[in-house]
Design a protein around this motif. Sequence first.
Motif, PDB file in Angstrom:
ATOM      1  N   ALA A  44       0.833  -1.209   0.000  1.00 23.57           N
ATOM      2  CA  ALA A  44       0.000   0.000   0.000  1.00 23.57           C
ATOM      3  C   ALA A  44       0.865   1.256   0.000  1.00 23.57           C
ATOM      4  O   ALA A  44       0.597   2.208  -0.754  1.00 23.57           O
ATOM      5  CB  ALA A  44      -0.929  -0.016   1.215  1.00 23.57           C
ATOM      6  N   TRP A  81       1.107   3.960  -3.208  1.00 23.67           N
ATOM      7  CA  TRP A  81       0.719   5.365  -2.984  1.00 23.67           C
ATOM      8  C   TRP A  81       1.880   6.310  -3.282  1.00 23.67           C
ATOM      9  O   TRP A  81       1.719   7.282  -4.041  1.00 23.67           O
ATOM     10  CB  TRP A  81       0.254   5.528  -1.535  1.00 23.67           C
ATOM     11  CG  TRP A  81      -0.149   6.933  -1.198  1.00 23.67           C
ATOM     12  CD1 TRP A  81      -1.146   7.663  -1.783  1.00 23.67           C
ATOM     13  CD2 TRP A  81       0.453   7.779  -0.212  1.00 23.67           C
ATOM     14  NE1 TRP A  81      -1.209   8.920  -1.208  1.00 23.67           N
ATOM     15  CE2 TRP A  81      -0.240   9.017  -0.241  1.00 23.67           C
ATOM     16  CE3 TRP A  81       1.491   7.613   0.691  1.00 23.67           C
ATOM     17  CZ2 TRP A  81       0.084  10.076   0.603  1.00 23.67           C
ATOM     18  CZ3 TRP A  81       1.814   8.669   1.535  1.00 23.67           C
ATOM     19  CH2 TRP A  81       1.122   9.877   1.483  1.00 23.67           C
ATOM     20  N   THR A 117       2.858   6.322  -7.061  1.00 24.82           N
ATOM     21  CA  THR A 117       1.922   7.103  -7.877  1.00 24.82           C
ATOM     22  C   THR A 117       2.175   8.594  -7.731  1.00 24.82           C
ATOM     23  O   THR A 117       2.226   9.335  -8.720  1.00 24.82           O
ATOM     24  CB  THR A 117       0.478   6.765  -7.470  1.00 24.82           C
ATOM     25  OG1 THR A 117       0.241   5.361  -7.682  1.00 24.82           O
ATOM     26  CG2 THR A 117      -0.520   7.568  -8.280  1.00 24.82           C
ATOM     27  N   ARG A 118       2.349   9.053  -6.510  1.00 24.77           N
ATOM     28  CA  ARG A 118       2.589  10.484  -6.277  1.00 24.77           C
ATOM     29  C   ARG A 118       3.932  10.930  -6.860  1.00 24.77           C
ATOM     30  O   ARG A 118       4.035  12.026  -7.420  1.00 24.77           O
ATOM     31  CB  ARG A 118       2.537  10.781  -4.776  1.00 24.77           C
ATOM     32  CG  ARG A 118       1.153  10.598  -4.161  1.00 24.77           C
ATOM     33  CD  ARG A 118       1.145  11.017  -2.701  1.00 24.77           C
ATOM     34  NE  ARG A 118       1.458  12.428  -2.559  1.00 24.77           N
ATOM     35  CZ  ARG A 118       0.566  13.404  -2.649  1.00 24.77           C
ATOM     36  NH1 ARG A 118      -0.704  13.115  -2.895  1.00 24.77           N
ATOM     37  NH2 ARG A 118       0.925  14.659  -2.491  1.00 24.77           N
ATOM     38  N   ARG A 131      -6.618   8.865 -11.285  1.00 20.55           N
ATOM     39  CA  ARG A 131      -7.274   7.746 -10.599  1.00 20.55           C
ATOM     40  C   ARG A 131      -8.022   6.825 -11.552  1.00 20.55           C
ATOM     41  O   ARG A 131      -7.978   5.602 -11.408  1.00 20.55           O
ATOM     42  CB  ARG A 131      -8.232   8.305  -9.551  1.00 20.55           C
ATOM     43  CG  ARG A 131      -8.894   7.241  -8.683  1.00 20.55           C
ATOM     44  CD  ARG A 131      -9.767   7.866  -7.611  1.00 20.55           C
ATOM     45  NE  ARG A 131     -10.884   8.632  -8.159  1.00 20.55           N
ATOM     46  CZ  ARG A 131     -10.937   9.953  -8.194  1.00 20.55           C
ATOM     47  NH1 ARG A 131      -9.932  10.671  -7.715  1.00 20.55           N
ATOM     48  NH2 ARG A 131     -11.979  10.580  -8.705  1.00 20.55           N
TER      49      ARG A 131
END
Length: 351
Positions: free
Chosen positions: A141, A145, A148-149, A266
């Motif tokens: 996770a 996250w 992606t950022r 997204r």
Amino acid sequence: MSAAAGGAPTAPAVGAPRARTRGGGRLRAYASHAAGRLGGAAVSLVAVLVTGFFLFRVVPGDPVRAMTHGMPTSAEQMDTLRRQFGLDQPLWRQFTDYCTGALAGDLGTSYQFRAPVAELIADRLPATLLLTGTAVVLYSALGLWLGTRSAWHRGGPGDRLNTGMALTLWSIPSFWLGLLLITVLSVGAGPLPGLFPTGGMDSGDTAGAARVLDTAHHMVLPVLTLVAVGYAQTLLVMRSSLLDEMGGDYLTTARAKGLRDAAVRRRHAVPNALLPTVTMVFINLGHVAAGSILVETVFSWPGLGGLFYQALSVPDLPLVQGLFLVFAGAMILMNLLADLLYPLLDPRVAR
């Protein structure tokens, strides 16, 4: 009116049959894809059976001599033990007995523990699933996250910080990081007192809710070690995959339709960038059964990784072979599930 009556021919209703044809074609393509992957998994499992037997026969050491080390044992007693464990049989006979037993679910009897290998694995498996399962969920996770950022804001301060930290942690051996955490956070360094236990799964004198908290307290350092090393790989794979997708024309089209930047990321970019990361996540899930041999050994965690280290030091051939089969089987299963999931994420895979 039919063509035979002299009227214009009636046009066939092609909408529903064509839709059924497309659906049936996709189903056949997926069935063919699944059959191929199942066949490949079966071949891999056979290869694991063969490799697991012959690989550990080249490990130096005499199991009987290791078990009787330090005890007065005559040559006749040594020969009796070899007959008892089947080590006096020809290699081909040992191999056929091993394969027959493994296919029937009988992994043999451990030399050093004098107990069925399947029972030993079943006793240690919950501890491994608890430790590595928690770590895999957390670092998958976190890696998704942050990856992606970092990709979406590439070149920025956050991207440089995340990428640099990931590359640093990925290059650190897990056992060295575990020893460092024990030195600093368990033993204490300078004015910093020891905050966490040095090893084990619990203190052994608690029950109920107190035992749950005690186990969680013992898990902090090994989980932190696994997360620190594991999230880096997931982050880098996700970042690279998303960067490849960010130049796609479909993202420009989505923005032209007025979608906000967060919605474009997204709904469009991230789903298309997930395939390589799905592979990574499923491989990590395969490692859940195997645990982490080095981390479990450093923290004296009573899981399968530590058991494998104990078995290899003898060598305890039935236990080593059984654990190797479980570890490899878990990896084969997770890769199979990933292959079966791919066409659901991207139908082009099954074509």
